[in-house]
Write an enzyme that holds these catalytic residues in place. Structure first.
Site, PDB file in Angstrom:
ATOM      1  N   ASP A 129      19.736  10.105  49.892  1.00 53.95           N
ATOM      2  CA  ASP A 129      18.878   9.983  51.159  1.00 53.95           C
ATOM      3  C   ASP A 129      19.797   9.207  52.079  1.00 53.95           C
ATOM      4  OD1 ASP A 129      16.636  10.520  49.734  1.00 53.95           O
ATOM      5  OD2 ASP A 129      16.444   8.632  48.910  1.00 53.95           O
ATOM      6  N   LYS A 158      21.558  13.579  54.844  1.00 54.10           N
ATOM      7  CA  LYS A 158      22.032  15.037  54.536  1.00 54.10           C
ATOM      8  C   LYS A 158      21.633  16.012  55.520  1.00 54.10           C
ATOM      9  CE  LYS A 158      21.984  14.351  50.044  1.00 54.10           C
ATOM     10  NZ  LYS A 158      21.433  13.030  50.110  1.00 54.10           N
ATOM     11  N   GLY A 191      14.794  15.398  48.728  1.00 59.14           N
ATOM     12  CA  GLY A 191      14.040  15.422  49.853  1.00 59.14           C
ATOM     13  C   GLY A 191      14.797  15.210  51.240  1.00 59.14           C
ATOM     14  N   HIS A 192      14.901  16.521  51.599  1.00 59.88           N
ATOM     15  CA  HIS A 192      15.847  16.386  53.040  1.00 59.88           C
ATOM     16  C   HIS A 192      15.140  16.528  54.226  1.00 59.88           C
ATOM     17  CE1 HIS A 192      19.458  17.831  50.289  1.00 59.88           C
ATOM     18  NE2 HIS A 192      19.046  16.702  49.759  1.00 59.88           N
ATOM     19  N   GLN A 219      21.431  14.822  46.440  1.00 62.23           N
ATOM     20  CA  GLN A 219      21.363  13.485  45.638  1.00 62.23           C
ATOM     21  C   GLN A 219      22.840  12.945  46.284  1.00 62.23           C
ATOM     22  OE1 GLN A 219      20.552  16.252  43.071  1.00 62.23           O
ATOM     23  NE2 GLN A 219      18.586  15.403  44.222  1.00 62.23           N
TER      24      GLN A 219
HETATM   25  P1  GDP Z   1      18.627  13.131  52.737  1.00 61.50           P
HETATM   26  O1  GDP Z   1      18.069  13.221  51.257  1.00 61.50           O
HETATM   27  O2  GDP Z   1      19.937  12.582  52.502  1.00 61.50           O
HETATM   28  O3  GDP Z   1      18.606  14.412  53.719  1.00 61.50           O
HETATM   29  O4  GDP Z   1      17.995  12.121  53.486  1.00 61.50           O
HETATM   30  P2  GDP Z   1      16.272  11.825  53.716  1.00 61.50           P
HETATM   31  O5  GDP Z   1      15.775  12.822  54.387  1.00 61.50           O
HETATM   32  O6  GDP Z   1      15.618  11.627  52.335  1.00 61.50           O
HETATM   33  O7  GDP Z   1      16.291  10.304  54.367  1.00 61.50           O
HETATM   34  C1  GDP Z   1      17.057  10.175  55.463  1.00 61.50           C
HETATM   35  C2  GDP Z   1      15.893   9.542  56.251  1.00 61.50           C
HETATM   36  O8  GDP Z   1      16.523   8.783  57.442  1.00 61.50           O
HETATM   37  C3  GDP Z   1      14.928  10.635  57.063  1.00 61.50           C
HETATM   38  O9  GDP Z   1      13.793   9.966  57.113  1.00 61.50           O
HETATM   39  C4  GDP Z   1      15.791  11.197  58.172  1.00 61.50           C
HETATM   40  O10 GDP Z   1      14.845  11.561  59.273  1.00 61.50           O
HETATM   41  C5  GDP Z   1      16.253   9.563  58.682  1.00 61.50           C
HETATM   42  N1  GDP Z   1      17.380   9.679  59.645  1.00 61.50           N
HETATM   43  C6  GDP Z   1      18.447  10.235  59.623  1.00 61.50           C
HETATM   44  N2  GDP Z   1      19.334  10.096  60.169  1.00 61.50           N
HETATM   45  C7  GDP Z   1      18.944   8.836  60.973  1.00 61.50           C
HETATM   46  C8  GDP Z   1      19.411   8.135  61.906  1.00 61.50           C
HETATM   47  O11 GDP Z   1      20.470   8.085  62.481  1.00 61.50           O
HETATM   48  N3  GDP Z   1      18.687   7.115  62.276  1.00 61.50           N
HETATM   49  C9  GDP Z   1      17.294   6.863  61.845  1.00 61.50           C
HETATM   50  N4  GDP Z   1      16.649   5.783  62.175  1.00 61.50           N
HETATM   51  N5  GDP Z   1      16.822   7.573  60.825  1.00 61.50           N
HETATM   52  C10 GDP Z   1      17.410   8.756  60.581  1.00 61.50           C
HETATM   53  P1  IMO Z   2      18.205  13.449  48.033  1.00 61.68           P
HETATM   54  O1  IMO Z   2      18.975  15.043  47.971  1.00 61.68           O
HETATM   55  C1  IMO Z   2      17.699   9.468  46.326  1.00 61.68           C
HETATM   56  C2  IMO Z   2      17.201   9.517  41.778  1.00 61.68           C
HETATM   57  C3  IMO Z   2      15.905   9.112  41.202  1.00 61.68           C
HETATM   58  C4  IMO Z   2      16.269   8.444  40.042  1.00 61.68           C
HETATM   59  C5  IMO Z   2      17.591   9.495  39.603  1.00 61.68           C
HETATM   60  C6  IMO Z   2      17.298  10.370  38.551  1.00 61.68           C
HETATM   61  O2  IMO Z   2      16.906  13.336  48.685  1.00 61.68           O
HETATM   62  O3  IMO Z   2      19.293  12.420  48.365  1.00 61.68           O
HETATM   63  P2  IMO Z   2      15.983  12.658  38.596  1.00 61.68           P
HETATM   64  O4  IMO Z   2      14.349  13.177  38.866  1.00 61.68           O
HETATM   65  O5  IMO Z   2      16.878  13.480  39.277  1.00 61.68           O
HETATM   66  O6  IMO Z   2      16.213  12.867  36.935  1.00 61.68           O
HETATM   67  O7  IMO Z   2      16.067  11.277  38.879  1.00 61.68           O
HETATM   68  O8  IMO Z   2      18.163  10.016  40.733  1.00 61.68           O
HETATM   69  N1  IMO Z   2      17.258  10.747  42.805  1.00 61.68           N
HETATM   70  C7  IMO Z   2      17.489  10.619  43.880  1.00 61.68           C
HETATM   71  N2  IMO Z   2      17.557   9.463  44.756  1.00 61.68           N
HETATM   72  N3  IMO Z   2      17.583  10.757  46.552  1.00 61.68           N
HETATM   73  C8  IMO Z   2      17.748  11.942  46.032  1.00 61.68           C
HETATM   74  O9  IMO Z   2      17.793  13.334  46.438  1.00 61.68           O
HETATM   75  C9  IMO Z   2      17.312  11.840  44.650  1.00 61.68           C
HETATM   76  N4  IMO Z   2      17.308  12.871  43.497  1.00 61.68           N
HETATM   77  C10 IMO Z   2      17.022  11.940  42.595  1.00 61.68           C
HETATM   78  O10 IMO Z   2      15.212   8.283  42.184  1.00 61.68           O
HETATM   79  O11 IMO Z   2      16.910   7.258  40.150  1.00 61.68           O
HETATM   80 MG    MG Z   3      16.275  12.587  50.635  1.00 61.17          MG
END
Ligand code: GDP
Ligand code: IMO
Ligand code: MG
Length: 429
Positions: free
Chosen positions: A13, A16, A40-41, A225
């Site tokens: 998270d 990416k 979840g991206h 991840q």
């Molecule tokens: P990922 O799994 O690495 O793609 O990241 P996620 O989407 O799960 O979580 C990142 C969250 O931060 C999302 O809700 C993005 O919209 C948000 N985000 C990304 N870059 C920025 C930033 O520079 N500032 C803020 N406030 N939010 C951001």
């Molecule tokens: P993105 O790509 C954050 C974590 C779960 C748990 C552990 C194992 O959005 O960054 P799993 O279901 O993979 O067997 O769970 O890994 N986890 C993540 N945490 N971002 C993710 O993906 C994750 N994918 C798995 O919360 O701790």
């Molecule tokens: Mg994510």
């Protein structure tokens, strides 16, 4: 650009999806190489938000091709629903823009049931998985009883493989976890239908990527991840069941390492983690709540509140070593605006007084460590409209310089809001 890999350097998270969406403009194709719909991206374009779980984050750019490599595990039902959600919003997921590896493994209902049953049985000691069947699916792959995408195209093979895979697991689920499963015939009927829908997408991705490279195309590899969730190198057993390190792009896409020239490590400007496991710089105070609320730190996949804490450069240094990261992309810097004092963890103090500069494999040693911090003054100015490094306040620049000093890798990108274009691109890129 050739082949560039984007990986998360913390516990996922890091943002990416946003960076991949931005960099897609410079490449021809985008490739997912590990993980599944535990990811979840999030992409935000003109205030419109998209959350992708399986489809690569390049999909919004209609002239680019997206690939799902053999290292990804696919829940076909989730994938087909993701198609529908994108199509409703005018985004094409036609087979010529989305290619899926015939060797990718398939998540079956017993994987999800087993993931949930095991987590429930562990109670307090649960890993905190996403309950999407990730661990059990990779287990079946390693045990050589998995179902692959190619099997969806061959109904008789599919029937036999589902029956074989389910025989032992149905027994385990019924007798040990008291959880019933649908019959293997019912599962087969559903999956044969998924196969019918997915047939035009299924291909030899390794071969297509190889041809793309030979034709001079630039490819972007999207990690899921984060490196500290890596099955081999993360905080085991509080990890996922794949390898989010950059090297995994070779295995998970079917390419040799000579093609990869640049590895971008995503670093959230503070630290978050979902689920159980060590997190030395975690905050249980008002600062932690600030980060969670201002950063909207709730899971994109499960909606769970994320654990929040200060930036930990031990974690980032280790990620740099494990993935050969060549530049950093700092995200969510804007979330820190308004905090009077910021802390950066630079090492861990052991129980015997010694200092650790890396994450020990021993969870016992980790639990006995306390973080060593450097303190930095915060800033009040709104940075979300900054588009050049020089636009950032002096205290913000000092915070960034501290990160590069402790990590030893230059900054490539600085993200200051969720929007695609709210990103400072450093000159040397
Ligand atoms: P990922 O799994 O690495 O793609 O990241 P996620 O989407 O799960 O979580 C990142 C969250 O931060 C999302 O809700 C993005 O919209 C948000 N985000 C990304 N870059 C920025 C930033 O520079 N500032 C803020 N406030 N939010 C951001
Ligand atoms: P993105 O790509 C954050 C974590 C779960 C748990 C552990 C194992 O959005 O960054 P799993 O279901 O993979 O067997 O769970 O890994 N986890 C993540 N945490 N971002 C993710 O993906 C994750 N994918 C798995 O919360 O701790
Ligand atoms: Mg994510």
């Amino acid at each position: 650009m050739a082949c560039v890999v984007v990986v998360g350097s913390q516990w996922g998270d890091e943002g990416k999806g946003k960076l991949v969406d931005l960099l897609t403009q410079q490449v021809d194709a985008i490739v997912r190489f590990q993980g599944g719909n535990n990811a979840g991206h999030t992409l935000v374009v003109n205030d419109e938000k998209f959350i992708l779980h399986l489809i690569p984050s390049g999909i919004l750019h209609q002239d680019k091709v997206c690939y799902i490599g053999n290292g990804v595990i696919i829940d076909p039902n989730v994938l087909i629903n993701e198609f529908a959600e994108l199509n409703e919003r005018g985004i094409s997921t036609a087979p010529q823009r989305l290619r899926i590896s015939d060797r990718a493994h398939v998540i079956l209902p017993h994987h999800i049931a087993l993931d949930k049953a095991r987590e429930a049985a562990l109670g307090e000691a649960a890993i905190g998985t996403t309950c999407r069947g990730i661990g059990p699916c990779y287990e079946d792959k390693a045990a050589r009883v998995g179902v692959r995408m190619i099997d969806l195209l061959e109904p008789d093979t599919l029937k036999a493989k589902i029956a074989q895979a389910m025989a032992e697991k149905s027994f385990l689920l019924r007798k040990f976890y008291d959880t019933p499963l649908p019959s293997s015939d019912e599962v087969w009927r559903d999956y044969a239908e998924y196969g019918r829908i997915l047939t035009p997408y299924i291909t030899d991705v390794s071969l297509e990527l190889h041809e793309a490279i030979q034709a001079g195309q630039n490819l972007l590899f999207e990690g899921a991840q984060g490196i500290h969730l890596d099955l081999d190198h993360g905080t085991y057993p509080y990890v996922t069941s794949s390898n989010p390190v950059a090297g995994s792009a070779c295995v998970g896409a079917g390419l040799g390492p000579q093609h990869f020239s640049k590895i971008i490590g995503l670093v959230k400007a503070y630290t978050t983690r979902v689920g159980g496991g060590p997190f030395l710089s975690e905050l249980h105070d008002a600062n932690g709540n600030w980060l969670r609320e201002k950063g909207q730190e709730y899971g994109s996949t499960t909606g769970r509140p994320r654990r929040c804490g200060w930036l930990d450069t031990v974690v980032i240094r280790q990620a740099v070593r494990l993935s050969g990261i060549t530049s950093l992309a700092i995200t969510k810097l804007d979330v820190l605006t308004g905090l009077p004092m910021l802390r950066i963890c630079t090492g861990y103090q052991k129980a015997d007084g010694g200092l650790l500069s890396y994450n020990s494999a021993s969870l016992l040693i980790q639990s006995e460590c306390t973080p060593v911090y450097e303190d930095y003054p915060g800033w009040e100015e709104d940075i979300s409209t900054a588009r050049a490094y020089a636009d950032l306040p002096a205290n913000c620049q000092a915070y960034l310089q501290a990160i590069t000093r402790h990590v030893g890798v230059p900054l490539g990108y600085i993200s200051v809001s969720p929007e695609r274009n709210a990103t400072i691109v450093m000159e040397h890129n």
